[in-house]
Design a protein around this motif. Sequence first.
Motif, mmCIF file in Angstrom:
data_model
loop_
_atom_site.group_PDB
_atom_site.id
_atom_site.type_symbol
_atom_site.label_atom_id
_atom_site.label_comp_id
_atom_site.label_asym_id
_atom_site.label_seq_id
_atom_site.Cartn_x
_atom_site.Cartn_y
_atom_site.Cartn_z
ATOM 1 N N ARG A 35 48.918 33.007 44.549
ATOM 2 C CA ARG A 35 48.013 31.961 45.045
ATOM 3 C C ARG A 35 46.940 32.610 45.907
ATOM 4 O O ARG A 35 47.172 33.621 46.574
ATOM 5 C CB ARG A 35 48.788 30.922 45.858
ATOM 6 C CG ARG A 35 49.912 30.230 45.064
ATOM 7 C CD ARG A 35 49.366 29.416 43.911
ATOM 8 N NE ARG A 35 50.387 28.931 43.021
ATOM 9 C CZ ARG A 35 51.011 27.753 43.148
ATOM 10 N NH1 ARG A 35 50.715 26.954 44.172
ATOM 11 N NH2 ARG A 35 51.912 27.375 42.269
ATOM 12 N N GLU A 37 43.399 31.586 48.466
ATOM 13 C CA GLU A 37 42.487 30.659 49.133
ATOM 14 C C GLU A 37 41.107 31.294 49.191
ATOM 15 O O GLU A 37 40.976 32.471 49.527
ATOM 16 C CB GLU A 37 43.001 30.352 50.541
ATOM 17 C CG GLU A 37 42.170 29.346 51.311
ATOM 18 C CD GLU A 37 42.721 29.082 52.693
ATOM 19 O OE1 GLU A 37 42.024 28.412 53.491
ATOM 20 O OE2 GLU A 37 43.838 29.549 52.996
ATOM 21 N N GLU A 89 35.325 25.105 49.010
ATOM 22 C CA GLU A 89 36.564 25.744 49.457
ATOM 23 C C GLU A 89 37.608 25.546 48.360
ATOM 24 O O GLU A 89 37.856 24.416 47.927
ATOM 25 C CB GLU A 89 37.017 25.088 50.762
ATOM 26 C CG GLU A 89 38.259 25.659 51.387
ATOM 27 C CD GLU A 89 38.579 24.940 52.678
ATOM 28 O OE1 GLU A 89 38.126 25.379 53.739
ATOM 29 O OE2 GLU A 89 39.272 23.891 52.618
ATOM 30 N N TYR A 90 38.218 26.638 47.897
ATOM 31 C CA TYR A 90 39.127 26.572 46.745
ATOM 32 C C TYR A 90 40.537 27.027 47.122
ATOM 33 O O TYR A 90 40.722 27.846 48.036
ATOM 34 C CB TYR A 90 38.636 27.482 45.614
ATOM 35 C CG TYR A 90 37.262 27.194 45.084
ATOM 36 C CD1 TYR A 90 37.060 26.295 44.040
ATOM 37 C CD2 TYR A 90 36.143 27.844 45.599
ATOM 38 C CE1 TYR A 90 35.800 26.052 43.530
ATOM 39 C CE2 TYR A 90 34.875 27.602 45.098
ATOM 40 C CZ TYR A 90 34.713 26.704 44.066
ATOM 41 O OH TYR A 90 33.462 26.469 43.565
ATOM 42 N N TYR A 91 41.503 26.503 46.370
ATOM 43 C CA TYR A 91 42.861 27.042 46.387
ATOM 44 C C TYR A 91 43.225 27.285 44.922
ATOM 45 O O TYR A 91 43.198 26.357 44.105
ATOM 46 C CB TYR A 91 43.844 26.077 47.051
ATOM 47 C CG TYR A 91 45.197 26.673 47.312
ATOM 48 C CD1 TYR A 91 45.334 27.880 48.005
ATOM 49 C CD2 TYR A 91 46.364 26.041 46.883
ATOM 50 C CE1 TYR A 91 46.575 28.432 48.256
ATOM 51 C CE2 TYR A 91 47.609 26.583 47.136
ATOM 52 C CZ TYR A 91 47.702 27.780 47.825
ATOM 53 O OH TYR A 91 48.935 28.332 48.068
ATOM 54 N N SER A 93 45.428 29.270 41.623
ATOM 55 C CA SER A 93 46.554 29.995 41.045
ATOM 56 C C SER A 93 45.961 31.019 40.087
ATOM 57 O O SER A 93 45.215 30.659 39.179
ATOM 58 C CB SER A 93 47.495 29.042 40.300
ATOM 59 O OG SER A 93 48.466 29.774 39.579
ATOM 60 N N SER A 118 42.820 23.199 44.048
ATOM 61 C CA SER A 118 41.973 22.289 44.809
ATOM 62 C C SER A 118 40.568 22.859 44.906
ATOM 63 O O SER A 118 40.387 24.082 44.903
ATOM 64 C CB SER A 118 42.542 22.039 46.219
ATOM 65 O OG SER A 118 42.447 23.198 47.020
#
Length: 274
Positions: A35, A37, A89-91, A93, A118
């Motif tokens: 993961r 961010e 702003e990203y999250y 995989s 996200s």
Amino acid sequence: MQINNLTLIAILVTCLLFTACSDDDDPKDIVRETRMEVSSETGVMYALFDDKQEHPIECMLVKTEESPDQWVPMAFGTIEGFTYERGHEYYLSVRKTILANPPADAYNCTYSLLKILSDRLVVEPEIPVDKEITSLDDIEYQALCPFDKYAINNLYIVNSEGMIRYADGHKMPGYDAARIYIEDVLPKDNSNWVKFHSVPYMAIYSYVASPLSDEIRLVRNESSGPMFKNVVPENEYHHIVNNMTSGEEIQYVMVLANVSKLGLQKVQFSIRKE
């Protein structure tokens, strides 16, 4: 010397076992899901062999499972299948591959996008300007600028329903989603091509001079250009839609600016009422 069938089979088995053992001894790539961010703000990094740090490059800032408490620079385009937009702003995989035999001139890891978990647009506060800009003449320019590096569409047509079109007739998205795209048109055979693609020559901001206002506004460009609504605010857009007559045309001027808010190049476009 003759070799009977049993001897031949034994030799073949030995060869296969040796090959299998050799393959097992070869280093293998390590592949796993991780993961990541990604910050809405960008940072600065340097190329792998830029030991003197003479050529800063704008980049993403990421937090990974290996560095959960620290923003780490990562070049745009590092994550295959992922396109970064400034202000988002990203999250994520991602699939991380640790290369057993990395190239000598590259990093030992590659990344590819599995899923955007996200994606949040961060509303930025008003951008402070170090000196008061009341006219385009107040803007200080970066050395060697302005030059013809960037281009934009120079005409937008708006009808009485608020629909926006390019001059060639192609429809743009609605007012809230439309964008003024900034295209880099500097030819690669330009003697300063490398220099002009370093951070001081990237169009991070735009100063906007409107024909309907006396103030000079500063807006943030995303990776492909500013949002139309930030350049043409809602009150001015409503004036164009509701008060301008058919065929009437007004002109906006934008001075593209770098991360230090120094001018790079003046561009302009017109809006015509259909």
